[in-house]
Design a protein around this motif. Structure first.
Motif, short mmCIF file in Angstrom:
data_model
loop_
_atom_site.label_atom_id
_atom_site.label_comp_id
_atom_site.label_asym_id
_atom_site.label_seq_id
_atom_site.Cartn_x
_atom_site.Cartn_y
_atom_site.Cartn_z
N GLU B 71 0.83 -1.21 0.00
CA GLU B 71 0.00 0.00 0.00
C GLU B 71 0.86 1.26 0.00
O GLU B 71 0.33 2.35 0.25
CB GLU B 71 -0.97 -0.03 1.18
CG GLU B 71 -1.95 -1.20 1.09
CD GLU B 71 -2.89 -1.26 2.28
OE1 GLU B 71 -2.76 -0.41 3.20
OE2 GLU B 71 -3.76 -2.14 2.29
N GLY B 72 2.14 1.09 -0.23
CA GLY B 72 3.01 2.26 -0.32
C GLY B 72 3.39 2.86 1.01
O GLY B 72 3.94 3.97 1.05
N SER B 73 3.12 2.12 2.10
CA SER B 73 3.51 2.63 3.41
C SER B 73 4.36 1.57 4.12
O SER B 73 5.55 1.49 3.88
CB SER B 73 2.28 3.00 4.24
OG SER B 73 2.66 3.45 5.52
N VAL B 74 3.72 0.70 4.91
CA VAL B 74 4.42 -0.35 5.64
C VAL B 74 5.09 -1.32 4.66
O VAL B 74 4.53 -1.64 3.60
CB VAL B 74 3.45 -1.10 6.56
CG1 VAL B 74 4.09 -2.34 7.14
CG2 VAL B 74 2.94 -0.18 7.66
N SER B 75 6.28 -1.77 5.04
CA SER B 75 6.99 -2.76 4.23
C SER B 75 7.34 -3.96 5.08
O SER B 75 7.57 -3.84 6.30
CB SER B 75 8.26 -2.15 3.65
OG SER B 75 9.01 -3.12 2.93
N THR B 76 7.39 -5.13 4.45
CA THR B 76 7.79 -6.36 5.13
C THR B 76 8.94 -6.99 4.36
O THR B 76 8.85 -7.16 3.13
CB THR B 76 6.62 -7.36 5.20
OG1 THR B 76 5.51 -6.74 5.84
CG2 THR B 76 7.03 -8.59 6.01
N LEU B 77 10.01 -7.29 5.07
CA LEU B 77 11.14 -8.04 4.51
C LEU B 77 10.96 -9.50 4.91
O LEU B 77 10.79 -9.79 6.09
CB LEU B 77 12.47 -7.50 5.03
CG LEU B 77 13.75 -8.19 4.55
CD1 LEU B 77 13.94 -8.00 3.05
CD2 LEU B 77 14.96 -7.67 5.31
N LYS B 78 11.00 -10.37 3.92
CA LYS B 78 10.73 -11.79 4.16
C LYS B 78 11.98 -12.60 3.83
O LYS B 78 12.57 -12.39 2.75
CB LYS B 78 9.56 -12.26 3.29
CG LYS B 78 8.33 -11.37 3.42
CD LYS B 78 7.19 -11.83 2.52
CE LYS B 78 6.01 -10.88 2.67
NZ LYS B 78 4.74 -11.53 2.33
N ILE B 79 12.35 -13.48 4.73
CA ILE B 79 13.52 -14.33 4.51
C ILE B 79 13.08 -15.78 4.66
O ILE B 79 12.58 -16.18 5.70
CB ILE B 79 14.66 -14.03 5.50
CG1 ILE B 79 14.95 -12.52 5.57
CG2 ILE B 79 15.92 -14.78 5.09
CD1 ILE B 79 15.97 -12.12 6.61
N GLN B 80 13.28 -16.55 3.59
CA GLN B 80 12.92 -17.96 3.60
C GLN B 80 14.16 -18.80 3.94
O GLN B 80 15.29 -18.40 3.66
CB GLN B 80 12.40 -18.38 2.22
CG GLN B 80 11.15 -17.65 1.79
CD GLN B 80 10.70 -18.07 0.39
OE1 GLN B 80 11.52 -18.28 -0.49
NE2 GLN B 80 9.40 -18.20 0.20
N ARG B 81 13.92 -19.97 4.51
CA ARG B 81 14.98 -20.96 4.75
C ARG B 81 16.22 -20.27 5.33
O ARG B 81 17.32 -20.31 4.77
CB ARG B 81 15.35 -21.68 3.46
CG ARG B 81 14.16 -22.35 2.78
CD ARG B 81 14.56 -23.12 1.52
NE ARG B 81 15.26 -22.32 0.55
CZ ARG B 81 14.70 -21.49 -0.31
NH1 ARG B 81 13.38 -21.34 -0.31
NH2 ARG B 81 15.43 -20.80 -1.18
N THR B 82 16.03 -19.63 6.47
CA THR B 82 17.10 -18.82 7.05
C THR B 82 18.36 -19.65 7.27
O THR B 82 18.31 -20.85 7.58
CB THR B 82 16.67 -18.19 8.38
OG1 THR B 82 16.13 -19.23 9.22
CG2 THR B 82 15.63 -17.12 8.17
N GLU B 83 19.50 -18.96 7.13
CA GLU B 83 20.82 -19.54 7.36
C GLU B 83 21.53 -18.74 8.43
O GLU B 83 21.19 -17.57 8.69
CB GLU B 83 21.63 -19.52 6.06
CG GLU B 83 21.00 -20.30 4.94
CD GLU B 83 21.78 -20.22 3.64
OE1 GLU B 83 22.79 -19.48 3.60
OE2 GLU B 83 21.38 -20.89 2.67
#
Lengths: 109, 114
Positions: B71-83
Motif C-alpha cells: 500500500e506504499g507505506s508499511v513494508s515487510t522483509l521476508k527471509i525464507q529458509r534462514t541460514e
C-alpha cells in the motif's frame, strides 16, 4: 560502485578535546550524510550535507564536493559523543546510501 | 512526529525457518529502503521502494530474500529458509522521495539464526 573511506578508524579523546573526522569518496554524489550510531545501535542523523558547511551546536561539517571529501568537526567532546560515526553517500544517479566503515570514537572522562 | 519504527526489535529463529521483519516509515515518505548491518561494518543496501514498487532490489543477496510494500507505506522483509549467515541487524530507512533526500533510519531488527 562508489567507494567511501573514513579516517581515522578509531579515536580516543579526553572529555573537552576537539576532533576532526574525514570522509573521502570516489565519485560525484547526490547525497552525503553523517550519522552517529549510539551504543544501542540507533543511527542518528547529524548532517545532510552534499556540499557546503553546516553547524549544529558543538558539531559542524564541511563537504568539498569538487575534491570529494567531507569533514566532521566535534568540539568540546563529551562522553555522550562516544559511538561510531558513519559517512554515507549515494552516487549521482542513485539513491541507496553507501556507507564507510565508520570511525569508532571513545570519549573518556 | 513519529520516526521510522521496526518490529520486532529482536528475533531469534532456527536455521531453515521463515521470518518476516516489518517497517513502518515516517508518514508521507514515499521512498523506503532496507539495509543490513553485520557486526563491525557499516550498513549495506538491500532494496529500495518508491511507492509500492521495488525500484531497485540489486542488493538482495539471493532469492531467499523478498520484500513487499503493498500500500506504499508499511513494508515487510521476508527471509525464507534462514541460514546462520543471515544473522545481522536489519535496518529500514525512509525519505521524502527517492534520490537527493535525507534518509531517516529506524532502530533495526536484530536477527539471530541458531
Amino acid at each position: 560502485g562508489i567507494q567511501v573511506e573514513q579516517s581515522p578508524p578509531d579515536l580516543i579523546l579526553q572529555e573537552g578535546a576537539n576532533s576532526t573526522l574525514r570522509c573521502n569518496f570516489s565519485d560525484s554524489v547526490n547525497n552525503l550524510q553523517w550519522f552517529h550510531q549510539n551504543p544501542w545501535g540507533q543511527l542518528i542523523n547529524l548532517f545532510y550535507i552534499p556540499s557546503g558547511t553546516k553547524q549544529n551546536g558543538r558539531l559542524s561539517a564541511t563537504t568539498v564536493a569538487t575534491e570529494r571529501y567531507s569533514l566532521l568537526y566535534i568540539s568540546s567532546s563529551q562522553t555522550t559523543d562516544s559511538g561510531v560515526y558513519f559517512c554515507a553517500v549515494d552516487e549521482y544517479s542513485g539513491y541507496a546510501l553507501n556507507f564507510g566503515k565508520g570511525t569508532s570514537l571513545l570519549v573518556t572522562p | 512526529g513519529a520516526g521510522v519504527s521496526q518490529t520486532p526489535s529482536n528475533k531469534v529463529t532456527e536455521k531453515g525457518k521463515y521470518v518476516e521483519l516489518r517497517c513502518d516509515p515516517i508518514s508521507g515518505h514515499t521512498a523506503l529502503y532496507w539495509y543490513r548491518q553485520s557486526l563491525g561494518q557499516g550498513p549495506e543496501f538491500l532494496i529500495y521502494f518508491q511507492g509500492t514498487g521495488a525500484a531497485d532490489d540489486s542488493g538482495l543477496p539471493n532469492d531467499r530474500f523478498f520484500a513487499v510494500r503493498p500500500e506504499g507505506s508499511v513494508s515487510t522483509l521476508k527471509i525464507q529458509r534462514t541460514e546462520r549467515g543471515d544473522s545481522a541487524v536489519y535496518l529500514c530507512a525512509s525519505s521524502q522521495a527517492g534520490g537527493a533526500y535525507e534518509q531517516y533510519f529506524g532502530p533495526g531488527t536484530r536477527l539471530t539464526v541458531t
